[in-house]
Write a protein that holds these residues in place. Structure first.
Motif, PDB file in Angstrom:
ATOM      1  N   TYR A 225       0.832  -1.205   0.000  1.00  0.00           N
ATOM      2  CA  TYR A 225       0.000   0.000   0.000  1.00  0.00           C
ATOM      3  C   TYR A 225       0.868   1.258   0.000  1.00  0.00           C
ATOM      4  O   TYR A 225       0.609   2.205  -0.742  1.00  0.00           O
ATOM      5  N   CYS A 226       1.899   1.254   0.824  1.00  0.00           N
ATOM      6  CA  CYS A 226       2.801   2.417   0.908  1.00  0.00           C
ATOM      7  C   CYS A 226       3.586   2.587  -0.380  1.00  0.00           C
ATOM      8  O   CYS A 226       3.597   3.659  -0.987  1.00  0.00           O
ATOM      9  N   MET A 227       4.263   1.521  -0.793  1.00  0.00           N
ATOM     10  CA  MET A 227       5.079   1.586  -1.997  1.00  0.00           C
ATOM     11  C   MET A 227       4.206   1.816  -3.225  1.00  0.00           C
ATOM     12  O   MET A 227       4.565   2.591  -4.115  1.00  0.00           O
ATOM     13  N   GLY A 228       3.061   1.164  -3.255  1.00  0.00           N
ATOM     14  CA  GLY A 228       2.154   1.311  -4.392  1.00  0.00           C
ATOM     15  C   GLY A 228       1.673   2.739  -4.589  1.00  0.00           C
ATOM     16  O   GLY A 228       1.515   3.207  -5.720  1.00  0.00           O
ATOM     17  N   TRP A 229       1.463   3.436  -3.494  1.00  0.00           N
ATOM     18  CA  TRP A 229       1.029   4.837  -3.568  1.00  0.00           C
ATOM     19  C   TRP A 229       2.066   5.684  -4.293  1.00  0.00           C
ATOM     20  O   TRP A 229       1.754   6.439  -5.207  1.00  0.00           O
ATOM     21  N   TRP A 230       3.324   5.552  -3.886  1.00  0.00           N
ATOM     22  CA  TRP A 230       4.387   6.362  -4.475  1.00  0.00           C
ATOM     23  C   TRP A 230       4.706   5.933  -5.898  1.00  0.00           C
ATOM     24  O   TRP A 230       4.990   6.769  -6.765  1.00  0.00           O
ATOM     25  N   ILE A 231       4.648   4.635  -6.163  1.00  0.00           N
ATOM     26  CA  ILE A 231       4.875   4.152  -7.524  1.00  0.00           C
ATOM     27  C   ILE A 231       3.775   4.665  -8.447  1.00  0.00           C
ATOM     28  O   ILE A 231       4.048   5.115  -9.565  1.00  0.00           O
ATOM     29  N   ALA A 232       2.530   4.630  -7.988  1.00  0.00           N
ATOM     30  CA  ALA A 232       1.420   5.144  -8.801  1.00  0.00           C
ATOM     31  C   ALA A 232       1.620   6.622  -9.114  1.00  0.00           C
ATOM     32  O   ALA A 232       1.392   7.062 -10.248  1.00  0.00           O
ATOM     33  N   GLY A 233       2.064   7.394  -8.139  1.00  0.00           N
ATOM     34  CA  GLY A 233       2.321   8.809  -8.370  1.00  0.00           C
ATOM     35  C   GLY A 233       3.431   9.034  -9.377  1.00  0.00           C
ATOM     36  O   GLY A 233       3.322   9.898 -10.265  1.00  0.00           O
ATOM     37  N   ALA A 234       4.498   8.246  -9.269  1.00  0.00           N
ATOM     38  CA  ALA A 234       5.612   8.380 -10.212  1.00  0.00           C
ATOM     39  C   ALA A 234       5.182   7.979 -11.620  1.00  0.00           C
ATOM     40  O   ALA A 234       5.535   8.647 -12.606  1.00  0.00           O
ATOM     41  N   LEU A 235       4.425   6.891 -11.730  1.00  0.00           N
ATOM     42  CA  LEU A 235       3.942   6.470 -13.045  1.00  0.00           C
ATOM     43  C   LEU A 235       3.008   7.508 -13.654  1.00  0.00           C
ATOM     44  O   LEU A 235       3.115   7.819 -14.849  1.00  0.00           O
ATOM     45  N   LEU A 236       2.103   8.028 -12.858  1.00  0.00           N
ATOM     46  CA  LEU A 236       1.168   9.031 -13.365  1.00  0.00           C
ATOM     47  C   LEU A 236       1.914  10.279 -13.816  1.00  0.00           C
ATOM     48  O   LEU A 236       1.662  10.801 -14.911  1.00  0.00           O
ATOM     49  N   ALA A 237       2.833  10.772 -13.001  1.00  0.00           N
ATOM     50  CA  ALA A 237       3.591  11.969 -13.376  1.00  0.00           C
ATOM     51  C   ALA A 237       4.384  11.728 -14.655  1.00  0.00           C
ATOM     52  O   ALA A 237       4.400  12.582 -15.555  1.00  0.00           O
ATOM     53  N   THR A 238       5.013  10.568 -14.761  1.00  0.00           N
ATOM     54  CA  THR A 238       5.763  10.233 -15.970  1.00  0.00           C
ATOM     55  C   THR A 238       4.850  10.195 -17.179  1.00  0.00           C
ATOM     56  O   THR A 238       5.170  10.739 -18.245  1.00  0.00           O
ATOM     57  N   TRP A 239       3.689   9.562 -17.026  1.00  0.00           N
ATOM     58  CA  TRP A 239       2.719   9.477 -18.127  1.00  0.00           C
ATOM     59  C   TRP A 239       2.254  10.863 -18.555  1.00  0.00           C
ATOM     60  O   TRP A 239       2.236  11.174 -19.748  1.00  0.00           O
ATOM     61  N   LEU A 240       1.888  11.681 -17.598  1.00  0.00           N
ATOM     62  CA  LEU A 240       1.387  13.023 -17.923  1.00  0.00           C
ATOM     63  C   LEU A 240       2.462  13.876 -18.591  1.00  0.00           C
ATOM     64  O   LEU A 240       2.173  14.621 -19.541  1.00  0.00           O
ATOM     65  N   LEU A 241       3.691  13.767 -18.116  1.00  0.00           N
ATOM     66  CA  LEU A 241       4.785  14.533 -18.719  1.00  0.00           C
ATOM     67  C   LEU A 241       5.135  13.995 -20.107  1.00  0.00           C
ATOM     68  O   LEU A 241       5.348  14.773 -21.046  1.00  0.00           O
TER      69      LEU A 241
ATOM     70  N   GLY B 220       2.531  14.931 -22.609  1.00  0.00           N
ATOM     71  CA  GLY B 220       2.316  16.363 -22.738  1.00  0.00           C
ATOM     72  C   GLY B 220       0.977  16.838 -22.201  1.00  0.00           C
ATOM     73  O   GLY B 220       0.486  17.898 -22.585  1.00  0.00           O
ATOM     74  N   THR B 221       0.396  16.067 -21.292  1.00  0.00           N
ATOM     75  CA  THR B 221      -0.921  16.422 -20.762  1.00  0.00           C
ATOM     76  C   THR B 221      -0.880  16.966 -19.342  1.00  0.00           C
ATOM     77  O   THR B 221      -1.936  17.195 -18.746  1.00  0.00           O
ATOM     78  N   TRP B 222       0.307  17.170 -18.800  1.00  0.00           N
ATOM     79  CA  TRP B 222       0.437  17.662 -17.422  1.00  0.00           C
ATOM     80  C   TRP B 222      -0.332  18.960 -17.220  1.00  0.00           C
ATOM     81  O   TRP B 222      -1.044  19.126 -16.245  1.00  0.00           O
ATOM     82  N   GLY B 223      -0.188  19.906 -18.132  1.00  0.00           N
ATOM     83  CA  GLY B 223      -0.786  21.225 -17.956  1.00  0.00           C
ATOM     84  C   GLY B 223      -2.222  21.336 -18.405  1.00  0.00           C
ATOM     85  O   GLY B 223      -2.808  22.416 -18.333  1.00  0.00           O
ATOM     86  N   GLU B 224      -2.820  20.229 -18.851  1.00  0.00           N
ATOM     87  CA  GLU B 224      -4.186  20.288 -19.364  1.00  0.00           C
ATOM     88  C   GLU B 224      -5.250  20.219 -18.277  1.00  0.00           C
ATOM     89  O   GLU B 224      -6.433  20.354 -18.578  1.00  0.00           O
ATOM     90  N   ALA B 225      -4.859  19.981 -17.062  1.00  0.00           N
ATOM     91  CA  ALA B 225      -5.834  19.858 -15.975  1.00  0.00           C
ATOM     92  C   ALA B 225      -5.245  20.476 -14.707  1.00  0.00           C
ATOM     93  O   ALA B 225      -4.025  20.510 -14.535  1.00  0.00           O
ATOM     94  N   PRO B 226      -6.107  20.937 -13.819  1.00  0.00           N
ATOM     95  CA  PRO B 226      -5.614  21.467 -12.534  1.00  0.00           C
ATOM     96  C   PRO B 226      -4.991  20.361 -11.679  1.00  0.00           C
ATOM     97  O   PRO B 226      -5.279  19.182 -11.860  1.00  0.00           O
ATOM     98  N   MET B 227      -4.149  20.763 -10.748  1.00  0.00           N
ATOM     99  CA  MET B 227      -3.490  19.803  -9.862  1.00  0.00           C
ATOM    100  C   MET B 227      -4.498  18.941  -9.100  1.00  0.00           C
ATOM    101  O   MET B 227      -4.238  17.770  -8.841  1.00  0.00           O
ATOM    102  N   LEU B 228      -5.633  19.494  -8.740  1.00  0.00           N
ATOM    103  CA  LEU B 228      -6.657  18.721  -8.042  1.00  0.00           C
ATOM    104  C   LEU B 228      -7.102  17.524  -8.886  1.00  0.00           C
ATOM    105  O   LEU B 228      -7.271  16.421  -8.373  1.00  0.00           O
ATOM    106  N   VAL B 229      -7.276  17.740 -10.179  1.00  0.00           N
ATOM    107  CA  VAL B 229      -7.663  16.648 -11.073  1.00  0.00           C
ATOM    108  C   VAL B 229      -6.565  15.588 -11.091  1.00  0.00           C
ATOM    109  O   VAL B 229      -6.837  14.390 -11.021  1.00  0.00           O
ATOM    110  N   HIS B 230      -5.304  16.026 -11.169  1.00  0.00           N
ATOM    111  CA  HIS B 230      -4.205  15.060 -11.146  1.00  0.00           C
ATOM    112  C   HIS B 230      -4.151  14.327  -9.805  1.00  0.00           C
ATOM    113  O   HIS B 230      -3.790  13.150  -9.761  1.00  0.00           O
ATOM    114  N   GLY B 231      -4.515  14.990  -8.741  1.00  0.00           N
ATOM    115  CA  GLY B 231      -4.581  14.325  -7.444  1.00  0.00           C
ATOM    116  C   GLY B 231      -5.617  13.218  -7.433  1.00  0.00           C
ATOM    117  O   GLY B 231      -5.373  12.123  -6.903  1.00  0.00           O
TER     118      GLY B 231
END
Length: 120
Positions: free
Chosen positions: A66-82, A85-96
């Protein structure tokens, strides 16, 4: 892409892809034998100063899907969005919320896998 008030969000195939990647990466980090040497070194490092809060936190992180999965999911999502090129298409709340969705879906896969193993 599904959109909410003009903000692009992950579509279902992207969510599924990231959830599967999150599940697999979490299994690799927490359970797979290929990383046993890394986990062993971290455990030895912790044993030299077991009263260290930081060292205990690192060991907990490395042993908890659960702990590791949370951080891995965040890293994967950030990598995917970057990468897409879709990082800036939504507010940070949506990315959260996307982070919660990816982490939640990956954890469901981990839970299913754990239950499946327990039944055998």
């Amino acid at each position: 892409m599904i959109s909410t008030q003009g903000a692009a969000v992950l579509n279902l195939p992207e969510l599924a892809l990231l959830a599967l990647a999150g599940y697999r990466a979490t299994q690799l980090a927490v359970h797979d034998s290929i990383l046993d040497p890394v986990r062993d070194r971290i455990d030895e490092w912790h044993q030299r100063r077991p009263e260290s809060t930081l060292r205990t936190a690192v060991v907990t992180l490395m042993s908890c899907v659960y702990c590791m999965g949370w951080w891995i999911a965040g890293a994967l999502l950030a990598t995917w969005l970057l990468a897409t090129g879709t990082w800036g298409e939504a507010p940070m709340l949506v990315h959260g919320v996307e982070w919660l969705a990816v982490a939640g879906a990956a954890v469901l896969l981990n839970r299913w896998d754990d239950e499946r193993k327990a039944d055998h």
